[in-house]
Structures are given as structure tokens and as C-alpha cells.
Design a protein around this motif. Structure first.
Motif, PDB file in Angstrom:
ATOM      1  N   ASP A  51      40.018  32.194  37.854  1.00  0.00           N
ATOM      2  CA  ASP A  51      41.070  31.388  37.221  1.00  0.00           C
ATOM      3  C   ASP A  51      42.381  32.160  37.078  1.00  0.00           C
ATOM      4  O   ASP A  51      43.420  31.571  36.787  1.00  0.00           O
ATOM      5  CB  ASP A  51      40.650  30.927  35.814  1.00  0.00           C
ATOM      6  CG  ASP A  51      39.422  30.034  35.850  1.00  0.00           C
ATOM      7  OD1 ASP A  51      39.289  29.293  36.848  1.00  0.00           O
ATOM      8  OD2 ASP A  51      38.612  30.088  34.904  1.00  0.00           O
ATOM      9  N   CYS A  52      42.333  33.472  37.257  1.00  0.00           N
ATOM     10  CA  CYS A  52      43.547  34.277  37.072  1.00  0.00           C
ATOM     11  C   CYS A  52      44.337  34.342  38.379  1.00  0.00           C
ATOM     12  O   CYS A  52      43.787  34.645  39.428  1.00  0.00           O
ATOM     13  CB  CYS A  52      43.184  35.690  36.609  1.00  0.00           C
ATOM     14  SG  CYS A  52      44.613  36.775  36.512  1.00  0.00           S
ATOM     15  N   LYS A  53      45.631  34.063  38.259  1.00  0.00           N
ATOM     16  CA  LYS A  53      46.499  34.063  39.443  1.00  0.00           C
ATOM     17  C   LYS A  53      46.515  35.424  40.137  1.00  0.00           C
ATOM     18  O   LYS A  53      46.700  35.529  41.330  1.00  0.00           O
ATOM     19  CB  LYS A  53      47.952  33.749  39.022  1.00  0.00           C
ATOM     20  CG  LYS A  53      48.202  32.300  38.675  1.00  0.00           C
ATOM     21  CD  LYS A  53      49.694  31.969  38.788  1.00  0.00           C
ATOM     22  CE  LYS A  53      50.565  32.697  37.786  1.00  0.00           C
ATOM     23  NZ  LYS A  53      50.549  32.203  36.431  1.00  0.00           N
ATOM     24  N   GLY A  57      47.240  41.203  43.699  1.00  0.00           N
ATOM     25  CA  GLY A  57      48.053  41.913  42.717  1.00  0.00           C
ATOM     26  C   GLY A  57      47.200  42.670  41.710  1.00  0.00           C
ATOM     27  O   GLY A  57      47.624  43.665  41.169  1.00  0.00           O
ATOM     28  N   CYS A  58      45.989  42.198  41.453  1.00  0.00           N
ATOM     29  CA  CYS A  58      45.111  42.943  40.543  1.00  0.00           C
ATOM     30  C   CYS A  58      43.794  43.243  41.251  1.00  0.00           C
ATOM     31  O   CYS A  58      43.035  42.332  41.583  1.00  0.00           O
ATOM     32  CB  CYS A  58      44.862  42.145  39.262  1.00  0.00           C
ATOM     33  SG  CYS A  58      43.852  43.045  38.066  1.00  0.00           S
ATOM     34  N   THR A  59      43.563  44.508  41.516  1.00  0.00           N
ATOM     35  CA  THR A  59      42.331  44.953  42.187  1.00  0.00           C
ATOM     36  C   THR A  59      41.853  46.225  41.474  1.00  0.00           C
ATOM     37  O   THR A  59      42.622  46.817  40.719  1.00  0.00           O
ATOM     38  CB  THR A  59      42.611  45.320  43.664  1.00  0.00           C
ATOM     39  OG1 THR A  59      43.521  46.430  43.691  1.00  0.00           O
ATOM     40  CG2 THR A  59      43.209  44.158  44.436  1.00  0.00           C
ATOM     41  N   THR A  84      34.527  42.240  33.509  1.00  0.00           N
ATOM     42  CA  THR A  84      34.124  41.029  34.221  1.00  0.00           C
ATOM     43  C   THR A  84      34.909  40.891  35.528  1.00  0.00           C
ATOM     44  O   THR A  84      34.345  40.543  36.563  1.00  0.00           O
ATOM     45  CB  THR A  84      34.370  39.807  33.321  1.00  0.00           C
ATOM     46  OG1 THR A  84      33.750  40.072  32.063  1.00  0.00           O
ATOM     47  CG2 THR A  84      33.755  38.560  33.906  1.00  0.00           C
ATOM     48  N   CYS A  85      36.208  41.180  35.497  1.00  0.00           N
ATOM     49  CA  CYS A  85      37.010  41.041  36.719  1.00  0.00           C
ATOM     50  C   CYS A  85      36.536  42.032  37.781  1.00  0.00           C
ATOM     51  O   CYS A  85      36.427  41.677  38.960  1.00  0.00           O
ATOM     52  CB  CYS A  85      38.489  41.240  36.412  1.00  0.00           C
ATOM     53  SG  CYS A  85      39.128  39.972  35.298  1.00  0.00           S
ATOM     54  N   ALA A  86      36.238  43.262  37.372  1.00  0.00           N
ATOM     55  CA  ALA A  86      35.776  44.265  38.332  1.00  0.00           C
ATOM     56  C   ALA A  86      34.419  43.868  38.909  1.00  0.00           C
ATOM     57  O   ALA A  86      34.181  43.993  40.113  1.00  0.00           O
ATOM     58  CB  ALA A  86      35.688  45.633  37.660  1.00  0.00           C
TER      59      ALA A  86
HETATM   60  S1  SF4 Z   1      42.289  42.100  34.694  1.00  0.00           S
HETATM   61 FE1  SF4 Z   1      41.453  40.140  35.315  1.00  0.00          FE
HETATM   62  S2  SF4 Z   1      42.555  38.679  34.053  1.00  0.00           S
HETATM   63 FE2  SF4 Z   1      43.744  40.578  33.967  1.00  0.00          FE
HETATM   64  S3  SF4 Z   1      45.223  40.397  35.620  1.00  0.00           S
HETATM   65 FE3  SF4 Z   1      43.447  41.413  36.483  1.00  0.00          FE
HETATM   66  S4  SF4 Z   1      42.225  39.756  37.382  1.00  0.00           S
HETATM   67 FE4  SF4 Z   1      43.687  38.820  35.994  1.00  0.00          FE
END
Ligand code: SF4
Lengths: 70, 363
Positions: B330-332, B337-339, B354-356
């Protein structure tokens, strides 16, 4: 971060223990437990034994699983 | 490896899934379960279990200690690291967590003395080896970790060490579960309770959940067979419609009363206070600060620093993810951009975030 694994106790001296898993030995602090004996299994987290692993309960859980397998 | 491999039998896991899916199908209504432990999040993502039960949704809650640590804590740790007389010691996961404008990793690159340790005892050793420095250990973690830090502080007292301090950001899990149950945006039919937190506190502290909220809890181990069995036990409780209860799947490690010695050491050293959780906000009685008797080991009472004003990254929805309201996709910024190499939020930094976990295992 709450990762912890069962390791076998090889030696205990006061609060110091030597434990083993898969051939790797490590010193752990035993100060959070009482009366741990050589040959028992303990759950190790961040350099400390945090609980004795109950072999009886482990075997019980496994035997329920084995019944399902049959 | 005894007591590890036996709990990974894929044939049995399939059987449990089949049996559970049959129950779910007969029940007809979709079910949402939440795990509140980062180690479970990883175990579930890695084993693929999240997709194998249906109709069932497995939500990840605020179970990653590094992720729920708010920016202000990081900013203060960074401010400490900038003091010449200070050595920061920390678990490795904290290094890359972004604060408002910096991270510990960046501070280390700038020449600050920040050291990664595996155990609080290693931090104590750094203090013994560096009597001219003030050694601060970043105390982050739930009930699994806190007794190890408490005992380390007791050892420091016994040795009369004058240069060892703990900056406590320790938190308690049951009050966070209560906060989620009181949150009208969050909907949970059952809790997969954390196995190693419960190894310390036992099953009693969860009993208010079935009693007051009518929601079942199963304390679950971490091998795939444990997790599958834990889910099956929860589904069984939900579909059979009887009064819900706290059950222990992880009986080889968890006793009803927990580890009383560890709990009493924790209570001796720490006192319960309110605490700020990333995403959830301030929760009463959910944090641990160093108590009066051990106050000379408390960095906050003994070392004063100016902390920069807190800034949050507006695009990161880590907070909603920690409450189980949203999932990483759900996160853009997720994957764009976020890894894990270039993390924007704490949930992508920690290996248990959770994202990782989604990034690595649930592509
Ligand atoms: S940590 Fe998770 S919620 Fe935060 S920017 Fe990265 S992917 Fe999105």
C-alpha cells in the motif's frame, strides 16, 4: 530481535554456561535460570539462556504431529 | 539440529493447512489474525504461509522493537553519540534506522564511536575496557530482551562500574495489544502471540484479551510447523464459537507462569511508565525506564544532551503498517524509492521489519 534458539548445555559453572548447536559452541550467561544441568537444552537469546527447554513438552508436541502423519 | 528440524516437516505443514482451510471454508467468513512479533513476521513471510491459508489474512502488528522505536529516541541516541566522552553500543539493527536528520551509521562514518554488540554483556565489556569513557548501551527490545539488560545492569552494580549506562527504550507487548484492540480502525479476530516474549512473561498477561475482548490468543513457536499449528488452533477456536482462551502451542518453551526469575530481575531494575510507539502513539504503562535504585546507570538521568526537533517522513506509512491497518504494497515508496539498501522508514531497515520481510520474501 526476539530470535532465540535451543542449545545443548555442555558445561555450567555458577552463572556461566557453555552451550552447543550444530557443532558451534558459545559461552552464555545462565543468571536468569536456576538449576540447569549438563545435557539439558536451553533457549538462548542475546548471550543469555532465557529458559530451559522442556524435552517432555517438545516430545509431546512432536508426537501429536507424528500421529497426524500416520 | 535437535528440536529445530523436527518442526520443519513440509508434509505435516501441508496437512495442517488442508485441515485448516477446510474449517475456514465451512465457516464462510474471512478471518484476520495478527502476529505481534517480528520474528513471526519473518517466519511467516519466509515460509510462504501468508498466502497458503484462505480465506484468512495474516496481519503484522507492532512486533519489531526497532521499528516501533520512535524518531525522538533515535535523535537522542545520535545526540549522545556526538559527545566526545561517549561510546555508543547497540544491537546492529539500530545502526541504519533513520532519525529526523541522521542515523547512527552516518554518525559513525563521521567519526563517532558507535559499536555494534551481540549482547548487553559485550557492552559491559566495552565499559570495563574503556574506563575513561562513558559507555551507553541502547536498550531496545521487548520482554525477551529486557531481562538480559536488567541482569547486565545488576552485574555493573556488583562490579561498581561507574561508566556504564543504559538508554532505555524497552517496551511491553500486552499493553500494545490492548491499544490495538481499542483502535476502531484495526480489526482482529485472533492473536498469534510471541513465543519468546511469552517464554519470559508466561500466558497470564494475555488473559484479559479473551476475557474482555472475546478474542482468542495462541502463543506460538517459530518453526514453520509451529506457526501453521498456531494458526490452526486459532481458527479452530474461532469457528467452534466457544468462549475464547489463551492457548500455548509453544509448550516446549512457554509455561503459564513464564520465567519468574527473569521477570523479578526485570521488575527490580526497571519501572513501568508510558511509552511512545511509532505509529501507535503514547500507550500507558507500556514502557520501562530504569528504576530509582539503579538510577546511576540511567543515561537520561546522568548525561544531558540537546536533542533536535523531531521530523517525520510524511511519505512513509510505517505507522499504519505497524498497526495492521495497511500492508507494505500500500505504500507508494515500497520497492520504488524504499528498499533494504536505501531504506526510508524503520520498517524497511530492520531485518524483522514488515516492509523488509515483504521485500525479501513476498515479491
Ligand atoms: S519503510 Fe515501508 S512504509 Fe516506510 S517508506 Fe519504506 S516501504 Fe513505505
Amino acid at each position: 530481535m526476539c530470535l532465540a534458539v535451543p542449545m545443548k548445555v555442555i558445561r555450567v559453572e555458577k552463572d556461566e554456561g557453555l552451550v552447543e548447536l550444530g557443532g558451534v559452541r558459545r559461552k552464555v550467561n545462565m543468571g536468569l535460570l536456576d538449576d540447569i544441568k549438563v545435557g539439558e537444552y536451553v533457549i538462548v537469546h542475546a548471550g543469555f539462556a532465557i529458559q530451559k527447554m522442556e524435552e517432555k513438552e517438545a516430545e509431546e508436541t512432536l508426537s501429536i504431529f507424528r500421529e497426524m502423519e500416520a | 539440529m535437535k528440536y529445530i528440524e523436527e518442526f520443519r516437516n513440509p508434509v505435516l505443514i501441508k496437512k495442517i493447512i488442508k485441515k485448516t482451510n477446510k474449517m475456514l471454508e465451512d465457516y464462510g467468513k474471512p478471518i484476520q489474525l495478527m502476529e505481534v512479533c517480528g520474528t513471526h513476521t519473518v517466519a511467516i513471510s519466509r515460509s510462504g504461509l501468508r498466502k497458503l491459508f484462505h480465506p484468512l489474512k495474516l496481519l503484522s502488528g507492532p512486533g519489531c522493537p526497532v521499528c516501533v522505536t520512535p524518531n525522538h529516541y533515535m535523535d537522542k541516541a545520535i545526540a549522545y553519540s556526538r559527545r566526545k566522552e561517549v561510546i555508543i553500543t547497540t544491537f546492529g539493527d539500530m545502526m541504519r534506522v533513520p532519525g529526523s536528520t541522521s542515523s547512527l551509521e552516518r554518525e559513525r562514518a563521521e567519526g563517532r564511536d558507535v559499536r555494534v554488540v551481540y549482547s548487553a554483556l559485550d557492552a559491559l565489556q566495552v565499559a570495563r575496557d574503556n574506563p575513561g569513557k562513558k559507555v551507553i548501551f541502547l536498550g531496545v527490545g521487548f520482554e525477551t530482551t529486557t531481562p538480559t539488560v536488567a541482569l547486565t545492569i545488576k552485574i555493573a552494580k556488583r562490579e561498581n562500574l561507574k561508566n556504564f549506562f543504559v538508554y532505555s527504550g524497552h517496551k511491553l507487548i500486552p499493553p500494545a495489544m490492548e491499544a490495538l484492540l481499542e483502535d476502531s480502525e484495526v480489526s482482529i479476530d485472533g492473536f498469534i502471540c510471541p513465543g519468546h516474549v511469552s517464554t519470559i512473561i508466561g500466558s497470564l498477561p494475555y488473559e484479559f484479551i479473551p476475557h474482555r475482548y472475546n478474542i482468542p490468543c495462541v502463543i506460538t513457536g517459530f518453526e514453520p510447523l509451529d506457526v501453521a499449528e498456531g494458526i490452526a488452533m486459532l481458527v479452530e477456536q474461532i469457528v467452534n464459537g466457544k468462549k475464547p482462551a489463551v492457548q500455548i502451542q509453544y509448550a516446549r518453551s512457554v509455561k503459564r507462569e513464564g520465567n519468574k526469575k527473569a521477570v523479578s530481575i526485570m521488575q527490580e531494575v526497571f519501572s513501568v511508565e508510558q511509552s511512545n510507539w511509532r505509529g501507535v502513539g503514547t500507550i500507558p504503562l507500556s514502557g520501562l525506564k530504569i528504576g530509582e535504585e539503579y538510577s546511576r546507570f540511567d543515561s537520561e538521568r546522568n548525561i544531558q544532551v540537546e536533542v533536535e526537533p523531531t521530523k517525520e517522513n510524511q511519505a512513509c506509512i510505517c505507522g499504519d503498517i505497524l498497526r495492521g491497518v495497511k500492508s507494505p504494497p500500500d505504500c507508494k515508496l515500497f520497492r520504488r524509492g524504499c528498499t533494504p539498501e536505501q531504506p526510508v522508514g524503520a520498517c524497511m531497515v530492520s531485518s524483522e521489519g514488515t516492509c523488509a520481510a515483504y521485500f525479501k520474501y513476498e515479491g
